[in-house]
Design a protein around this motif. Sequence first.
Motif, PDB file in Angstrom:
ATOM      1  N   ASN A 158      32.538  75.863 -37.245  1.00  0.00           N
ATOM      2  CA  ASN A 158      32.198  77.176 -36.728  1.00  0.00           C
ATOM      3  C   ASN A 158      31.842  77.095 -35.242  1.00  0.00           C
ATOM      4  OD1 ASN A 158      29.959  79.305 -36.047  1.00  0.00           O
ATOM      5  ND2 ASN A 158      31.000  80.135 -37.847  1.00  0.00           N
ATOM      6  N   PHE A 159      31.023  76.115 -34.885  1.00  0.00           N
ATOM      7  CA  PHE A 159      30.686  75.887 -33.482  1.00  0.00           C
ATOM      8  C   PHE A 159      31.938  75.562 -32.676  1.00  0.00           C
ATOM      9  CE2 PHE A 159      30.539  71.872 -31.050  1.00  0.00           C
ATOM     10  CZ  PHE A 159      30.025  72.322 -29.837  1.00  0.00           C
ATOM     11  N   ALA A 160      32.831  74.769 -33.270  1.00  0.00           N
ATOM     12  CA  ALA A 160      34.024  74.316 -32.550  1.00  0.00           C
ATOM     13  C   ALA A 160      34.907  75.476 -32.127  1.00  0.00           C
ATOM     14  CB  ALA A 160      34.810  73.341 -33.423  1.00  0.00           C
ATOM     15  N   VAL A 161      35.000  76.523 -32.957  1.00  0.00           N
ATOM     16  CA  VAL A 161      35.835  77.671 -32.597  1.00  0.00           C
ATOM     17  C   VAL A 161      35.297  78.348 -31.339  1.00  0.00           C
ATOM     18  CG1 VAL A 161      36.643  79.943 -33.328  1.00  0.00           C
ATOM     19  CG2 VAL A 161      36.608  78.063 -34.960  1.00  0.00           C
ATOM     20  N   SER A 162      33.989  78.612 -31.299  1.00  0.00           N
ATOM     21  CA  SER A 162      33.406  79.269 -30.125  1.00  0.00           C
ATOM     22  C   SER A 162      33.476  78.380 -28.888  1.00  0.00           C
ATOM     23  CB  SER A 162      31.944  79.653 -30.407  1.00  0.00           C
ATOM     24  OG  SER A 162      31.879  80.782 -31.238  1.00  0.00           O
ATOM     25  N   PHE A 163      33.179  77.103 -29.050  1.00  0.00           N
ATOM     26  CA  PHE A 163      33.229  76.182 -27.915  1.00  0.00           C
ATOM     27  C   PHE A 163      34.647  76.089 -27.359  1.00  0.00           C
ATOM     28  CE2 PHE A 163      33.622  71.827 -26.153  1.00  0.00           C
ATOM     29  CZ  PHE A 163      32.650  71.913 -25.162  1.00  0.00           C
ATOM     30  N   THR A 164      35.615  76.109 -28.264  1.00  0.00           N
ATOM     31  CA  THR A 164      37.016  76.049 -27.859  1.00  0.00           C
ATOM     32  C   THR A 164      37.429  77.297 -27.101  1.00  0.00           C
ATOM     33  OG1 THR A 164      37.619  74.601 -29.701  1.00  0.00           O
ATOM     34  CG2 THR A 164      39.397  75.890 -28.715  1.00  0.00           C
ATOM     35  N   ILE A 165      36.958  78.479 -27.545  1.00  0.00           N
ATOM     36  CA  ILE A 165      37.345  79.713 -26.875  1.00  0.00           C
ATOM     37  C   ILE A 165      36.649  79.848 -25.521  1.00  0.00           C
ATOM     38  CG2 ILE A 165      37.317  82.239 -27.022  1.00  0.00           C
ATOM     39  CD1 ILE A 165      37.590  81.977 -30.032  1.00  0.00           C
ATOM     40  N   ILE A 166      35.388  79.428 -25.417  1.00  0.00           N
ATOM     41  CA  ILE A 166      34.736  79.412 -24.108  1.00  0.00           C
ATOM     42  C   ILE A 166      35.531  78.525 -23.159  1.00  0.00           C
ATOM     43  CG2 ILE A 166      32.686  78.687 -22.819  1.00  0.00           C
ATOM     44  CD1 ILE A 166      31.000  79.471 -25.223  1.00  0.00           C
ATOM     45  N   SER A 167      35.835  77.310 -23.572  1.00  0.00           N
ATOM     46  CA  SER A 167      36.755  76.405 -22.886  1.00  0.00           C
ATOM     47  C   SER A 167      36.569  76.348 -21.368  1.00  0.00           C
ATOM     48  CB  SER A 167      38.213  76.793 -23.186  1.00  0.00           C
ATOM     49  OG  SER A 167      39.109  75.885 -22.548  1.00  0.00           O
ATOM     50  N   VAL A 168      35.684  75.488 -20.930  1.00  0.00           N
ATOM     51  CA  VAL A 168      35.460  75.354 -19.483  1.00  0.00           C
ATOM     52  C   VAL A 168      36.716  74.876 -18.754  1.00  0.00           C
ATOM     53  CG1 VAL A 168      32.986  74.989 -19.740  1.00  0.00           C
ATOM     54  CG2 VAL A 168      34.521  73.011 -19.768  1.00  0.00           C
ATOM     55  N   LEU A 169      37.579  74.157 -19.453  1.00  0.00           N
ATOM     56  CA  LEU A 169      38.828  73.707 -18.829  1.00  0.00           C
ATOM     57  C   LEU A 169      39.839  74.840 -18.707  1.00  0.00           C
ATOM     58  CD1 LEU A 169      39.268  70.175 -20.446  1.00  0.00           C
ATOM     59  CD2 LEU A 169      38.820  70.691 -18.043  1.00  0.00           C
ATOM     60  N   SER A 170      39.543  75.962 -19.335  1.00  0.00           N
ATOM     61  CA  SER A 170      40.398  77.141 -19.190  1.00  0.00           C
ATOM     62  C   SER A 170      39.778  78.111 -18.196  1.00  0.00           C
ATOM     63  CB  SER A 170      40.599  77.822 -20.546  1.00  0.00           C
ATOM     64  OG  SER A 170      41.407  78.970 -20.410  1.00  0.00           O
ATOM     65  N   GLY A 171      38.629  78.686 -18.547  1.00  0.00           N
ATOM     66  CA  GLY A 171      38.025  79.699 -17.700  1.00  0.00           C
ATOM     67  C   GLY A 171      37.674  79.219 -16.307  1.00  0.00           C
ATOM     68  N   CYS A 172      36.987  78.087 -16.219  1.00  0.00           N
ATOM     69  CA  CYS A 172      36.575  77.567 -14.901  1.00  0.00           C
ATOM     70  C   CYS A 172      37.767  77.331 -13.984  1.00  0.00           C
ATOM     71  CB  CYS A 172      35.828  76.241 -15.070  1.00  0.00           C
ATOM     72  SG  CYS A 172      34.161  76.403 -15.677  1.00  0.00           S
ATOM     73  N   LEU A 173      38.791  76.711 -14.530  1.00  0.00           N
ATOM     74  CA  LEU A 173      39.899  76.276 -13.693  1.00  0.00           C
ATOM     75  C   LEU A 173      40.896  77.380 -13.404  1.00  0.00           C
ATOM     76  CD1 LEU A 173      40.553  72.648 -14.963  1.00  0.00           C
ATOM     77  CD2 LEU A 173      38.999  73.482 -13.204  1.00  0.00           C
ATOM     78  N   THR A 174      41.123  78.289 -14.339  1.00  0.00           N
ATOM     79  CA  THR A 174      42.090  79.354 -14.074  1.00  0.00           C
ATOM     80  C   THR A 174      41.567  80.347 -13.036  1.00  0.00           C
ATOM     81  OG1 THR A 174      41.253  80.535 -16.017  1.00  0.00           O
ATOM     82  CG2 THR A 174      43.260  79.228 -16.292  1.00  0.00           C
ATOM     83  N   LEU A 175      40.255  80.524 -12.957  1.00  0.00           N
ATOM     84  CA  LEU A 175      39.673  81.422 -11.958  1.00  0.00           C
ATOM     85  C   LEU A 175      39.067  80.672 -10.778  1.00  0.00           C
ATOM     86  CD1 LEU A 175      37.932  84.297 -13.987  1.00  0.00           C
ATOM     87  CD2 LEU A 175      39.916  84.464 -12.477  1.00  0.00           C
ATOM     88  N   TYR A 176      39.296  79.373 -10.712  1.00  0.00           N
ATOM     89  CA  TYR A 176      38.720  78.568  -9.628  1.00  0.00           C
ATOM     90  C   TYR A 176      39.202  79.072  -8.262  1.00  0.00           C
ATOM     91  CZ  TYR A 176      37.250  74.358  -7.078  1.00  0.00           C
ATOM     92  OH  TYR A 176      36.657  73.485  -6.199  1.00  0.00           O
ATOM     93  N   GLY A 177      40.477  79.388  -8.145  1.00  0.00           N
ATOM     94  CA  GLY A 177      41.017  79.898  -6.889  1.00  0.00           C
ATOM     95  C   GLY A 177      40.401  81.231  -6.505  1.00  0.00           C
ATOM     96  N   PHE A 178      40.154  82.092  -7.474  1.00  0.00           N
ATOM     97  CA  PHE A 178      39.473  83.364  -7.222  1.00  0.00           C
ATOM     98  C   PHE A 178      38.085  83.090  -6.652  1.00  0.00           C
ATOM     99  CE2 PHE A 178      36.551  86.680  -8.743  1.00  0.00           C
ATOM    100  CZ  PHE A 178      37.160  87.827  -8.251  1.00  0.00           C
ATOM    101  N   GLY A 179      37.402  82.111  -7.214  1.00  0.00           N
ATOM    102  CA  GLY A 179      36.070  81.768  -6.745  1.00  0.00           C
ATOM    103  C   GLY A 179      36.057  81.197  -5.342  1.00  0.00           C
ATOM    104  N   LEU A 180      37.107  80.468  -4.983  1.00  0.00           N
ATOM    105  CA  LEU A 180      37.169  79.892  -3.638  1.00  0.00           C
ATOM    106  C   LEU A 180      37.216  80.962  -2.556  1.00  0.00           C
ATOM    107  CD1 LEU A 180      39.655  76.892  -4.077  1.00  0.00           C
ATOM    108  CD2 LEU A 180      37.153  76.807  -3.933  1.00  0.00           C
ATOM    109  N   THR A 181      37.785  82.127  -2.860  1.00  0.00           N
ATOM    110  CA  THR A 181      37.898  83.197  -1.865  1.00  0.00           C
ATOM    111  C   THR A 181      36.816  84.261  -2.015  1.00  0.00           C
ATOM    112  OG1 THR A 181      39.468  84.417  -3.256  1.00  0.00           O
ATOM    113  CG2 THR A 181      40.383  82.872  -1.658  1.00  0.00           C
TER     114      THR A 181
END
Length: 508
Positions: free
Chosen positions: A32-55
């Motif tokens: 159950n924890f694994a599903v939520s942790f997987t959807i939060i996914s720092v390797l997805s959210g952090c990195l896909t919006l990293y360029g947005f954050g740089l600007t």
Amino acid sequence: MPLEPDGLSDEERLAQLGYTQVLARRMSGFSNFAVSFTIISVLSGCLTLYGFGLTTGGPAMLTWGWVLVGAMTLLVGLTMAEVCSSYPTSAGLYFWAKEMAPARSAAAWAWFTGWFNVLGQVAVTAGVDFGAATFLNAYADLQWGYESTPQHTMILFAGILLLHGALNTFGVRAVAFLNSVSVWWHVVGVAVIVGVLAIVPAKHQSASFVFGHFANGTGFQSGFYVGLLSLLVAQYTFTGYDASAHMTEETNNAAVAGPRGIVRSIALSWVAGFILIVGLTFAIQDWDSTVGTATGVPPAQVFIDAIGIGGAKLLLLIVIGAQFFCGMASVTANSRMIYAFSRDGALPFSRVWHTINPKTRTPTNAVWLAVAGALALGLPDLINTTAYAAVTSIATIGLYIAYIIPTFLRVRQGDRFQRGPWHLGRWSRPIGIVAVVWVAVITVLFMLPQVSPVTAKNFNYAPVAVAVVVGFATLWWLLSARRWFLKRDHPRNASYTGVQPAAEPFRS
């Protein structure tokens, strides 16, 4: 048959809430924890919006914004976890709203909570899989010369969505296994990426750059406003942990495992995401080439500049793998929400979406509705240069409004709230108030323009998407749904499968 702390089995508690056990209850607390942790996914959210954050604030806001948003998200998650313990059902947030709202308006609170939840989850699925498509396109460009263009990315996006739909339809057991694998993939993946970026590059940025350099590439003059915009990076990443609530009908000891899944997934992601952002930012070799990368993916450019193309490809594969797991779990959770909401007749053609596949005991039709909705939300990227940021804004706005409505109602209930085995004690009210205020602020913030001057090609269409969904839900409510939604004795609901009368009647 596992028992909850009050002596009732999971199935008996579900029946007490008004629903028959239909979904297969196979998940452990870790799963159950694994599903939520997987959807939060720092390797997805952090990195896909990293360029947005740089600007929008640059390294300073990426790091300190992550710290602030992570803390506030943990407060929101704590309040959600407390309510989840009292009402462990796939109906999740909208059912919580129904149970805690004033009797005369309870169905209306539930109706709009559910619609915001559906909107947010569909947008999260779109955001995750579209992010995966951009990274996959960057990899394909480096490996085979498959140029990073909006058209190519859209093709990959559709392909990834179809694959996730197929896995959730035909590979149910594989999905459960992969969700557990995903936890270790993310933890080890962050360690490998940060470790490589710390050891291999000949030079690194200074601490003052990582924690203090502010950048503004938006066209706005107000640094304060631009810094606030950057909070989207972290807040979008911290979405989807309501999956632990939606999976409770498939989880053993749900009244404890569900709340723990919510809180632990946020806490671990907070730590892992901070390490990832700091490690990546220290490894930036050339600011201009990173921000203006030809790959369209700034983290990929950081990898290339820091360790060379060969190593960059390997790190990209780690990221793409994590994003694949994330999108797969997002479709799973999204389909359960669609199943539960349509079980109560709240979606057009609900009888189709709440049908259970007799072989897999999963809502197959709901899976494909989730896929189709996500694809529709991603299509504007072909004509809108800020479409991805808009999709992430829609996801964040939709989900956090759905998250906070039950919290607001729980705060209003005060001592009348019936606690489950997992609760916050005397801290419940102050934490709930802070959480409500925070969500009110970010809801307004993420509807505002993100680039100046605003044009037809870069406007933030999040308010439009939210308005369309809310307008449709409001019209349907006024014309029809207010007469039958969540009223078990109404003829419209009489023949629904998967629902039985509650052990005690619903409060109306």
